[in-house]
Motif scaffolding. Structure first.
Motif, short mmCIF file in Angstrom:
data_model
loop_
_atom_site.label_atom_id
_atom_site.label_comp_id
_atom_site.label_asym_id
_atom_site.label_seq_id
_atom_site.Cartn_x
_atom_site.Cartn_y
_atom_site.Cartn_z
N ALA A 3 -25.64 35.04 29.57
CA ALA A 3 -25.22 35.66 28.31
C ALA A 3 -26.44 36.00 27.46
CB ALA A 3 -24.28 34.73 27.56
N ARG A 4 -27.44 35.12 27.45
CA ARG A 4 -28.67 35.36 26.70
C ARG A 4 -29.33 36.66 27.18
NH1 ARG A 4 -31.76 31.62 24.30
NH2 ARG A 4 -30.76 29.97 25.50
N GLU A 5 -29.44 36.82 28.48
CA GLU A 5 -30.06 38.03 29.03
C GLU A 5 -29.27 39.27 28.65
OE1 GLU A 5 -33.07 39.06 30.62
OE2 GLU A 5 -33.35 37.12 29.67
N ALA A 6 -27.94 39.19 28.73
CA ALA A 6 -27.11 40.35 28.39
C ALA A 6 -27.29 40.76 26.94
CB ALA A 6 -25.64 40.04 28.68
N ILE A 7 -27.35 39.77 26.05
CA ILE A 7 -27.50 40.07 24.62
C ILE A 7 -28.89 40.60 24.31
CG2 ILE A 7 -27.68 38.99 22.33
CD1 ILE A 7 -24.90 38.69 22.71
N LEU A 8 -29.91 39.95 24.85
CA LEU A 8 -31.29 40.28 24.45
C LEU A 8 -31.87 41.47 25.21
CD1 LEU A 8 -32.74 36.69 23.92
CD2 LEU A 8 -31.79 38.27 22.22
N THR A 9 -31.11 42.07 26.12
CA THR A 9 -31.60 43.25 26.85
C THR A 9 -30.66 44.45 26.71
OG1 THR A 9 -30.55 42.53 28.91
CG2 THR A 9 -32.84 41.84 28.56
N TRP A 10 -29.77 44.42 25.72
CA TRP A 10 -28.87 45.53 25.40
C TRP A 10 -27.78 45.76 26.44
CZ3 TRP A 10 -29.39 47.02 20.50
CH2 TRP A 10 -30.62 46.81 19.87
N LYS A 11 -27.60 44.85 27.40
CA LYS A 11 -26.52 44.99 28.38
C LYS A 11 -25.16 44.84 27.72
CE LYS A 11 -29.05 45.40 32.12
NZ LYS A 11 -29.44 46.75 32.44
N LEU A 12 -25.09 44.06 26.65
CA LEU A 12 -23.84 43.91 25.91
C LEU A 12 -23.35 45.26 25.42
CD1 LEU A 12 -21.70 42.13 24.40
CD2 LEU A 12 -23.28 42.17 22.49
N GLN A 13 -24.25 46.04 24.81
CA GLN A 13 -23.87 47.36 24.32
C GLN A 13 -23.42 48.25 25.47
OE1 GLN A 13 -26.26 45.50 23.00
NE2 GLN A 13 -25.57 45.47 20.90
N GLU A 14 -24.16 48.21 26.56
CA GLU A 14 -23.82 49.02 27.73
C GLU A 14 -22.42 48.70 28.23
OE1 GLU A 14 -25.42 49.00 32.22
OE2 GLU A 14 -26.98 49.34 30.71
N SER A 15 -22.05 47.41 28.20
CA SER A 15 -20.73 47.01 28.70
C SER A 15 -19.60 47.57 27.85
CB SER A 15 -20.63 45.48 28.75
OG SER A 15 -20.42 44.95 27.45
N ALA A 16 -19.92 48.02 26.65
CA ALA A 16 -18.89 48.56 25.75
C ALA A 16 -18.98 50.07 25.61
CB ALA A 16 -19.05 47.91 24.37
N GLY A 17 -19.80 50.72 26.42
CA GLY A 17 -19.90 52.17 26.37
C GLY A 17 -20.88 52.69 25.35
N VAL A 18 -21.77 51.82 24.87
CA VAL A 18 -22.80 52.23 23.92
C VAL A 18 -24.13 52.32 24.66
CG1 VAL A 18 -24.07 51.60 21.83
CG2 VAL A 18 -21.61 51.19 21.97
N ILE A 19 -24.83 53.40 24.47
CA ILE A 19 -26.12 53.62 25.12
C ILE A 19 -27.21 53.39 24.08
CG2 ILE A 19 -27.58 55.31 26.30
CD1 ILE A 19 -24.73 56.70 26.95
N ALA A 20 -28.11 52.45 24.36
CA ALA A 20 -29.22 52.13 23.45
C ALA A 20 -30.52 52.59 24.10
CB ALA A 20 -29.27 50.63 23.17
N ARG A 21 -31.35 53.28 23.34
CA ARG A 21 -32.64 53.73 23.85
C ARG A 21 -33.70 53.55 22.78
NH1 ARG A 21 -30.01 53.49 27.83
NH2 ARG A 21 -29.58 55.09 29.33
N PRO A 22 -34.89 53.12 23.06
CA PRO A 22 -35.33 52.71 24.39
C PRO A 22 -34.78 51.32 24.73
CG PRO A 22 -37.10 52.33 22.82
CD PRO A 22 -35.96 52.97 22.06
N VAL A 23 -34.60 51.08 26.03
CA VAL A 23 -34.11 49.79 26.48
C VAL A 23 -35.32 48.92 26.81
CG1 VAL A 23 -32.84 48.57 28.27
CG2 VAL A 23 -31.99 50.75 27.43
N ARG A 24 -35.47 47.88 26.03
CA ARG A 24 -36.47 46.84 26.30
C ARG A 24 -35.96 45.60 25.60
NH1 ARG A 24 -40.24 49.96 22.33
NH2 ARG A 24 -39.87 48.76 20.47
#
Length: 193
Positions: free
Chosen positions: A19-40
């Motif tokens: 869960a920590r990795e998902a939150i701190l690497t923007w995977k959470l947003q991706e799972s909801a259809g939100v695209i975040a850039r830049p991804v780091r």
């Protein structure tokens, strides 16, 4: 001021590292259809641009090699939480964003040894047209918060299944999330367990 809090139990505390990795690497947003850039990896002062995939849970359509997405706006990370029993971050929207305010994404282990996710926000519509369309912006925020928490739970469940069964996901895993969001929207209820 619109105040929103969406929570969900994610299971035993042992899934915190995923869960920590998902939150701190923007995977959470991706799972909801939100695209975040830049991804780091999330860090204080980081500015990200956000877009919404209008065909979520399907991939965004493409035209001439470009994804057709809806611009949401930019945000700046103002706090990062990375502790032994919690992880997350807070961002503040920047001028031009659809909303004006702050949002917190947090996973934490409770005293009962269970991991929970919490999405909280305080905001007002960022554009005059959205102010005039009230209460639609708040309904959209509630829907997105639900997509975030259910998407994270789905990601963790898939990772557990793949880790124990060594089987790749056979079908689009976003379908159960979309169904949960649709059911919640129809009934006006919130999933919290």
């Amino acid at each position: 001021m619109n105040r929103l809090k969406q929570t969900l139990d994610l299971g035993p505390a042992e899934v915190l590292p995923m869960a920590r990795e998902a939150i701190l690497t923007w995977k959470l947003q991706e799972s909801a259809g939100v695209i975040a850039r830049p991804v780091r990896r999330v860090q204080v002062g980081q500015v990200v641009n956000l877009w919404l995939n209008p065909t979520w849970p399907l991939p965004a359509p493409r035209l001439r090699g470009r994804e057709l997405t809806v611009p949401v706006g930019s945000c700046e990370v103002i706090e990062v939480i990375d502790a032994e029993s919690a992880a997350g971050f807070v961002y503040r929207t920047l001028p031009g964003h659809l909303e004006s305010g702050e949002q917190t994404f947090l996973v934490s282990v409770g005293s009962d040894g269970r991991l929970g996710v919490s999405i909280t926000s305080e905001s007002v519509p960022g554009r005059p047209l959205l102010k005039a369309a009230a209460p639609m912006p708040l309904a959209a925020q509630k829907m997105m918060a639900l997509r975030y928490v259910v998407g994270l739970k789905r990601m963790l469940q898939q990772a557990s299944v793949r880790g124990t069964d060594r089987q790749p996901a056979a079908q689009s895993a976003m379908t159960p999330v979309a169904e949960a969001v649709a059911a919640s929207t129809r009934t006006g209820t919130r999933r919290s367990g």
